[in-house]
Each structure stands twice: as C-alpha cells, then as structure tokens.
Write a protein that holds these residues in place. Structure first.
Motif, PDB file in Angstrom:
ATOM      1  N   VAL A   1       5.741   0.849   0.942  1.00  0.00           N
ATOM      2  CA  VAL A   1       5.345   0.380   2.264  1.00  0.00           C
ATOM      3  C   VAL A   1       5.133   1.568   3.198  1.00  0.00           C
ATOM      4  CG1 VAL A   1       6.091  -0.924   4.280  1.00  0.00           C
ATOM      5  CG2 VAL A   1       6.467  -1.851   1.988  1.00  0.00           C
ATOM      6  N   ASP A   2       6.090   2.497   3.202  1.00  0.00           N
ATOM      7  CA  ASP A   2       5.971   3.663   4.074  1.00  0.00           C
ATOM      8  C   ASP A   2       4.827   4.573   3.633  1.00  0.00           C
ATOM      9  OD1 ASP A   2       8.110   2.814   5.604  1.00  0.00           O
ATOM     10  OD2 ASP A   2       9.582   3.831   4.315  1.00  0.00           O
ATOM     11  N   ILE A   3       4.608   4.683   2.321  1.00  0.00           N
ATOM     12  CA  ILE A   3       3.524   5.536   1.834  1.00  0.00           C
ATOM     13  C   ILE A   3       2.174   4.990   2.279  1.00  0.00           C
ATOM     14  CG2 ILE A   3       2.360   6.304  -0.269  1.00  0.00           C
ATOM     15  CD1 ILE A   3       5.142   6.481  -1.558  1.00  0.00           C
ATOM     16  N   PHE A   4       1.977   3.682   2.144  1.00  0.00           N
ATOM     17  CA  PHE A   4       0.731   3.075   2.600  1.00  0.00           C
ATOM     18  C   PHE A   4       0.539   3.291   4.100  1.00  0.00           C
ATOM     19  CE2 PHE A   4       0.620   0.604  -1.364  1.00  0.00           C
ATOM     20  CZ  PHE A   4      -0.734   0.581  -1.614  1.00  0.00           C
ATOM     21  N   ARG A   5       1.608   3.042   4.852  1.00  0.00           N
ATOM     22  CA  ARG A   5       1.489   3.173   6.303  1.00  0.00           C
ATOM     23  C   ARG A   5       1.194   4.623   6.690  1.00  0.00           C
ATOM     24  NH1 ARG A   5       5.858   1.021   7.473  1.00  0.00           N
ATOM     25  NH2 ARG A   5       5.066  -1.039   8.002  1.00  0.00           N
ATOM     26  N   GLU A   6       1.882   5.566   6.072  1.00  0.00           N
ATOM     27  CA  GLU A   6       1.692   6.975   6.382  1.00  0.00           C
ATOM     28  C   GLU A   6       0.260   7.412   6.059  1.00  0.00           C
ATOM     29  OE1 GLU A   6       4.495  10.787   5.668  1.00  0.00           O
ATOM     30  OE2 GLU A   6       3.770   9.815   3.843  1.00  0.00           O
ATOM     31  N   THR A   7      -0.259   6.964   4.902  1.00  0.00           N
ATOM     32  CA  THR A   7      -1.619   7.338   4.514  1.00  0.00           C
ATOM     33  C   THR A   7      -2.646   6.733   5.456  1.00  0.00           C
ATOM     34  OG1 THR A   7      -0.877   7.406   2.213  1.00  0.00           O
ATOM     35  CG2 THR A   7      -3.249   7.362   2.597  1.00  0.00           C
ATOM     36  N   GLU A   8      -2.472   5.498   5.822  1.00  0.00           N
ATOM     37  CA  GLU A   8      -3.426   4.855   6.728  1.00  0.00           C
ATOM     38  C   GLU A   8      -3.398   5.490   8.108  1.00  0.00           C
ATOM     39  OE1 GLU A   8      -2.303   0.793   6.496  1.00  0.00           O
ATOM     40  OE2 GLU A   8      -3.483   0.394   4.676  1.00  0.00           O
ATOM     41  N   GLU A   9      -2.241   5.910   8.566  1.00  0.00           N
ATOM     42  CA  GLU A   9      -2.177   6.612   9.855  1.00  0.00           C
ATOM     43  C   GLU A   9      -2.906   7.947   9.781  1.00  0.00           C
ATOM     44  OE1 GLU A   9       1.966   6.890  10.683  1.00  0.00           O
ATOM     45  OE2 GLU A   9       2.150   4.800  11.380  1.00  0.00           O
ATOM     46  N   ALA A  10      -2.772   8.639   8.642  1.00  0.00           N
ATOM     47  CA  ALA A  10      -3.484   9.904   8.478  1.00  0.00           C
ATOM     48  C   ALA A  10      -4.990   9.676   8.455  1.00  0.00           C
ATOM     49  CB  ALA A  10      -3.026  10.588   7.197  1.00  0.00           C
ATOM     50  N   ILE A  11      -5.428   8.634   7.782  1.00  0.00           N
ATOM     51  CA  ILE A  11      -6.856   8.313   7.737  1.00  0.00           C
ATOM     52  C   ILE A  11      -7.381   8.012   9.131  1.00  0.00           C
ATOM     53  CG2 ILE A  11      -8.496   6.559   6.942  1.00  0.00           C
ATOM     54  CD1 ILE A  11      -6.849   6.422   4.331  1.00  0.00           C
ATOM     55  N   ALA A  12      -6.620   7.237   9.904  1.00  0.00           N
ATOM     56  CA  ALA A  12      -7.037   6.919  11.271  1.00  0.00           C
ATOM     57  C   ALA A  12      -7.165   8.188  12.113  1.00  0.00           C
ATOM     58  CB  ALA A  12      -6.050   5.948  11.905  1.00  0.00           C
ATOM     59  N   LYS A  13      -6.270   9.127  11.903  1.00  0.00           N
ATOM     60  CA  LYS A  13      -6.308  10.374  12.677  1.00  0.00           C
ATOM     61  C   LYS A  13      -7.537  11.205  12.304  1.00  0.00           C
ATOM     62  CE  LYS A  13      -3.274  14.120  14.163  1.00  0.00           C
ATOM     63  NZ  LYS A  13      -1.934  14.724  14.023  1.00  0.00           N
ATOM     64  N   VAL A  14      -7.865  11.254  10.991  1.00  0.00           N
ATOM     65  CA  VAL A  14      -9.060  11.979  10.560  1.00  0.00           C
ATOM     66  C   VAL A  14     -10.314  11.349  11.157  1.00  0.00           C
ATOM     67  CG1 VAL A  14     -10.460  12.577   8.556  1.00  0.00           C
ATOM     68  CG2 VAL A  14      -7.981  12.816   8.457  1.00  0.00           C
ATOM     69  N   LEU A  15     -10.399  10.046  11.133  1.00  0.00           N
ATOM     70  CA  LEU A  15     -11.575   9.364  11.674  1.00  0.00           C
ATOM     71  C   LEU A  15     -11.702   9.565  13.176  1.00  0.00           C
ATOM     72  CD1 LEU A  15     -11.362   5.991   9.693  1.00  0.00           C
ATOM     73  CD2 LEU A  15     -13.020   7.818   9.348  1.00  0.00           C
ATOM     74  N   GLU A  16     -10.573   9.606  13.860  1.00  0.00           N
ATOM     75  CA  GLU A  16     -10.586   9.717  15.319  1.00  0.00           C
ATOM     76  C   GLU A  16     -10.846  11.143  15.781  1.00  0.00           C
ATOM     77  OE1 GLU A  16      -7.595   8.882  19.115  1.00  0.00           O
ATOM     78  OE2 GLU A  16      -7.089   8.167  17.111  1.00  0.00           O
ATOM     79  N   GLU A  17     -10.193  12.125  15.126  1.00  0.00           N
ATOM     80  CA  GLU A  17     -10.265  13.503  15.611  1.00  0.00           C
ATOM     81  C   GLU A  17     -11.242  14.363  14.825  1.00  0.00           C
ATOM     82  OE1 GLU A  17      -6.334  15.044  15.605  1.00  0.00           O
ATOM     83  OE2 GLU A  17      -5.532  13.504  16.968  1.00  0.00           O
ATOM     84  N   GLY A  18     -11.643  13.891  13.627  1.00  0.00           N
ATOM     85  CA  GLY A  18     -12.578  14.670  12.834  1.00  0.00           C
ATOM     86  C   GLY A  18     -11.982  15.923  12.223  1.00  0.00           C
TER      87      GLY A  18
END
Length: 587
Positions: A519-536
C-alpha cells in the motif's frame, strides 16, 4: 392482411393467427383429414405425421392422437405429393401461398416412405415483447428450442421493419418457410422482398448476393447453421446492414460451445499467458478469450411468444462468462392487456457458467464468484456503472503488485483498522465463494450478513490477487474507508482467521491486523509520478528489491513516463524521468 382462405383467431395482446389450415387439410387423404376438420381438433395443431405402414398421427403440444385405424399406404403418400410443390435438396416442400411445410423421409433408393406435414401460421403481434429492440437498428439473433416460434417471430420482424419502419427488407428464404411456397410470397411478410435459395448449401452465397445486388437496409435469415453462413453474416454486419436471424441453440451459452456458430458471438480462442500475466490475473496459463467483436449485438432467448430473455450487450456477456462471472439476462414477458413486464427471475442461474464448463481459465479458489460489476469505456478510462437487468462483465485493472512478505505464511491482513465488532455485520465478499465464507462464519460463530454492493457493506473481504489489481469495487471500498480484509486463498482456515480479526479477536499468534506493505509502495510511487508530471523534474525512489522496482516501472509506464534503475543491490533504486529525457527502463 389476411389470406382469403385463412382462419383467424384473436389472441391476447392483439395477436392474430392466420393458418390457412383448410388448404393443408385439402392436401391430405380424406380419411386422414376428416377428423381434423372439427373446430376442437384444429386448435393448436402442430403437424400431421404419415409413415408408410403405420397409423397416421396428429401432434399437439404435449400429446398425439390417432387420425385413422387404417395404416398409411403408398397411395396415401402419393395423394399428398401430387397436391404440394416439388421437394428440394433439403427434402422440403410447401403449398403455394401458404406457410405450411411438408418434409419427406426417403429410403435408400430415394423413394418417399414418410411425410411430416407441419402447420405454418402467421401470428401478427408476436414481437411486441422485443419490438423496441427490432426498431433500434441493432443486429439481433433469435435462439430457442425447435417449435418455440423462432421462424414465426422472424416473419413478423420482417413485416414490422418493412411496413411500420418503412425499411428496405430482404428475406433470404432457404426452404420457403418465411415467405411461403410459390413465386408470390405470403402476405405475412408485408412489403419485404424475398430471395429464394436454390439449394441449402448455397444460402451463404445468396446472403452476400442480397447485399451486393439489392441495396437492403435489413437482411432477414432463418437457421444460420454452417460456418460459411456465419462468415456471410459477419460480412453483412460489417457492411452496415442490419441483420436479424435465427440459429440452432437454446441459449447464448450453447452457442459459445458450438465451434461452428461461435463466430456469431465473436468466436472463442485459447490464449497462453506468461507466468507473470497469469499470476497478475489470478488464472491458469491457458485461458479462453473472445476473438473478435460479435456479429450480433443482441441475443434473444425465446421461451415462448410471451416470454423472452435478452442479452442486450453480447460482447460484455461473453466476456463475463469467459471470466467466470454471472451474466444475467433481462427477462421480459407480456402481462395483462399487452403490457410488457420486466421479470426479476431470482431462480435463474443467468450465466454463472465458469471455466469448468468451457475448459480453462477460471479464477483460483473454488467456483467462480457471482457478483455483478459492470464497466463502460468513456474517454479511455474505465468507469463503473450500475443499471438494472443488464449483463455485467468484470475486467481487472492493469497494474500488478508483488505478494506481501508475511511474517507468518497464510495470515490475512487488513488495510484499515476494524470498527467495533457490534457495527461490522454486513460483509461484501469480492472473489470469495459465498458458501465457503458462510461455512467459516458458522465455524467461528461470526454474525455476518453478506451483501452484493460495497455501498451497503460495513467491511470487505477479498483475495490477494484481486486486491493487488485494485478493481473499481475495491477502490470504492477504500474511498469509503471500509475495513478491507485480504486473504491469500479462499481456504476455510484463511477465512476463519479473517472473520476472527473482523470480530476483533487476535488469532493464534496473538497479533492484530497488519497492513499490506505494498500500500505504501503504491502510494509513494504515485506521489513521485505526480511530482514529475507537475514539476517536470526527475524523482528518485528509495531502494527496493527487483519485484518492487518492476511494479514501479509499470506504474511509470502507465503515465507515459520513462524510468530507469541505478545503483547496486541492495541499494538499487528507480528514478522516474519526465517524458523524453531518458531511455527505456532498466531493472
């Protein structure tokens, strides 16, 4: 419109029967036809059977009567043959301008030694229960046992589409059963045009000819029975012509098991999955899948003229059955006054078909689950929907996670703290056999009520395979903050341990509910993906084992992001990169 010599009998729901029975009786020898001229014996007459050296019989629904104490002679058979049309290659003949069918039995030398004289009736109003589907423009396949009225309904379909909907309708009439014998078709087909087939083996060619030469809007075809005819039906459907036909079989499941006609509902093929994909799906490596879009959009299973079962979305229904889920059709019947009633037939198994019957691919852990979940594609996404009486199909989501490394093999875990035992009474089992769950509940004395919708549940129990994939129902449960009990298998011991945790007990080891580490791994990865998409900018994830890194790469790929692994074990980690800044991922 009624033939001048026909007899008409009003039926409920404004149905009118025209049978031209006198013309059939005139074609029979007097000592055989005499008893049938009584009004009581004309009603519900199905056919007259004449076999050489035997007593002639009249057949009615559920009974037969002897028409004469004199055995049928060759002279009796010749009397009939002289008064009907010529027999075709299918050993069928008719009486001109009627719907009656006379079929012959021949000996090894080709001599006629038996006749079956079947009464043909035009019944106006028989498609009232499915008229909305007929006028929808979709391709419709009628199924049903012999004698249930498939051809009669098909004839009425042609008339309604030609006269009421004002469409160009062509009937491909193989044995002259739809339009009657002779060059002039029976009035029961209305304004439809009729193409006769010289020999049954060429029916598929006439089907294609009808489309190419006569520019129809609708093609009506009776008794699709060969692979060539099934291929011709697909060709017609792909050209944008509405197709209405009948086929041999009593249900959609029967059609799926028929290798000759399975193409009508998309065809079925065996697919061998890789080890990883099979584990992700929770199936065997060899599974069955639908091969192509179905030729017919709707399948109607005819129980009688007044009661039918309808599969409104054949593609979803076939997919659901192949995955082992319930595909319950919509059952309609004509009520008093011609009112159409939707019947909720709780006793019907629907399509709880399972891979055991088809040969491969069922979900692990016992018999297939029986919940109903639907999906509809909208803008590339899968959105859950719920509509009454529609067939449902379930499709797992794409991402897959590794199995949690339990401290003790086989112990269930829960993704949220359980509520008080007195409040948790309604349980939604996702992928768990209900009978086995009820057995486990009785064993541990758990007071539970099984529900069919997570919206009505106090808690959810599911298998680890389904939890990793996060289908819509489980995501909805998490959104509602419901306790989610996850077990590795559907064995009774596993279910007992989960129910003890649900009740608030501790189990044999004295440990409480544990959280799935993924659960934490999925959440951590999705947060990282969101940050890449937002900040480039690239984001590096913490060190992880190879299995977790593979999941992280899959999640990044779902969002069209690139990722790569760097470092040496045990510090190897994944870096997620903005689109176009990296190379294909490396584990």
């Amino acid at each position: 419109m009624t033939h001048p010599s026909s007899s008409s009998t009003p039926l409920p729901s404004e149905q009118i029967v025209t049978d031209d029975l006198d013309l059939l009786l005139d074609a029979l020898p007097p000592h055989i036809s005499g008893p049938l001229r009584d009004a009581e014996r004309r009603t519900d007459l199905l056919e007259v059977v004449m076999d050489l050296g035997r007593l002639p019989e009249a057949r009615y629904p559920g009974r037969e009567i002897i028409l004469s104490r004199e055995e049928v002679t060759e002279a009796d058979l010749q009397w009939v043959i002289a008064r009907i049309g010529d027999f075709g290659d299918d050993n069928r003949a008719g009486i001109e301008r009627t719907l009656h069918r006379i079929s012959c039995i021949r000996n090894r030398r080709g001599k006629v030694i038996g006749l079956t004289c079947r009464v043909g009736r035009a019944v106006y109003g028989t498609i009232r229960v499915i008229e909305d589907l007929v006028l929808s423009g979709k391709n419709i396949l009628l199924l049903g046992r012999p004698g249930v009225g498939k051809t009669t309904m098909l004839r009425e379909v042609a008339r309604v589409l030609a006269d009421d909907a004002n469409k160009r309708v062509i009937i491909v009439d193989t044995s002259n059963e739809i339009g009657g014998d002779g060059d002039v078709p029976h009035p029961a087909i209305g304004g439809s045009r009729r193409m006769q087939v010289a020999t049954p083996s060429m029916q598929h060619a006439v089907m294609i000819e009808a489309v190419e030469n006569h520019m129809p809007e609708v093609i009506v075809i009776d008794e699709i029975g060969t692979e060539l005819e099934a291929q011709a039906a697909r060709t017609i459907a792909e050209r944008g012509v509405q197709l209405v036909g009948t086929a041999h079989g009593t249900s959609l499941e029967n059609l799926m098991l028929n290798p000759t006609l399975a193409d009508l509902i998309g065809g079925i093929q065996s697919v061998t999955l890789g080890d990883e994909e099979a584990r992700r799906r929770g199936t065997q490596k060899s599974i069955l899948e639908r091969k192509a879009p179905p030729t017919f959009d709707i399948v109607v299973e005819i129980e009688s003229w007044r009661r039918v079962s309808i599969h409104k979305n054949v593609a979803e229904t076939v997919d659901a059955i192949l995955r082992g889920y319930r595909a319950k059709p919509e059952t309609r019947q004509l009520g008093p006054g011609g009112r159409i009633e939707i019947v909720d037939d709780a006793d019907r198994e629907g399509g709880e078909f399972g891979m055991g019957a088809l040969g491969a691919g069922g979900a692990r852990g016992g018999r297939p689950p029986t919940w109903e979940i639907g999906h509809r594609r909208n803008g590339g996404h899968i959105r859950e929907y719920r509509e009454p009486r529609e067939p449902r199909a379930y499709e797992p989501a794409e991402p897959a996670g590794p199995e949690p490394e339990d401290e003790e093999e086989g112990t269930p875990f829960v993704t949220a703290a359980p509520r008080a035992a007195s409040r948790i009474t309604r349980l939604f089992p996702f992928g768990i056999p209900r009978g086995r769950l009820e057995q486990a509940a009785r064993s541990v004395g758990a007071n539970i009520e099984l529900v069919d919708d997570p919206a009505d549940a106090d808690a959810v129990i599911t298998l680890r395979n389904y939890y990793r994939n996060k289908p819509p129902a489980l995501r909805e449960a998490e959104d509602r903050n419901l306790p989610l009990y996850v077990v590795k298998s559907s064995g009774v011991y596993q279910l007992e341990q989960a129910l003890l945790q649900l009740r608030g007990d501790r189990g044999s080891a004295g440990r409480g509910p544990r959280r799935d580490p993924m659960v934490d791994i999925f959440r951590e990865t999705e947060e990282a993906i969101a940050k890449v998409l937002e900040e480039g900018r690239p984001v590096e994830l913490p060190p992880a084992n190879s299995y977790v890194r593979r999941v992280q790469h899959q999640l990044a790929n779902r969002y069209n992001l690139e990722s790569r692994s760097s470092g040496k074990e045990p510090m190897r980690r994944v870096k997620i990169l903005p689109l176009g800044t990296g190379t294909p991922f490396e584990r």
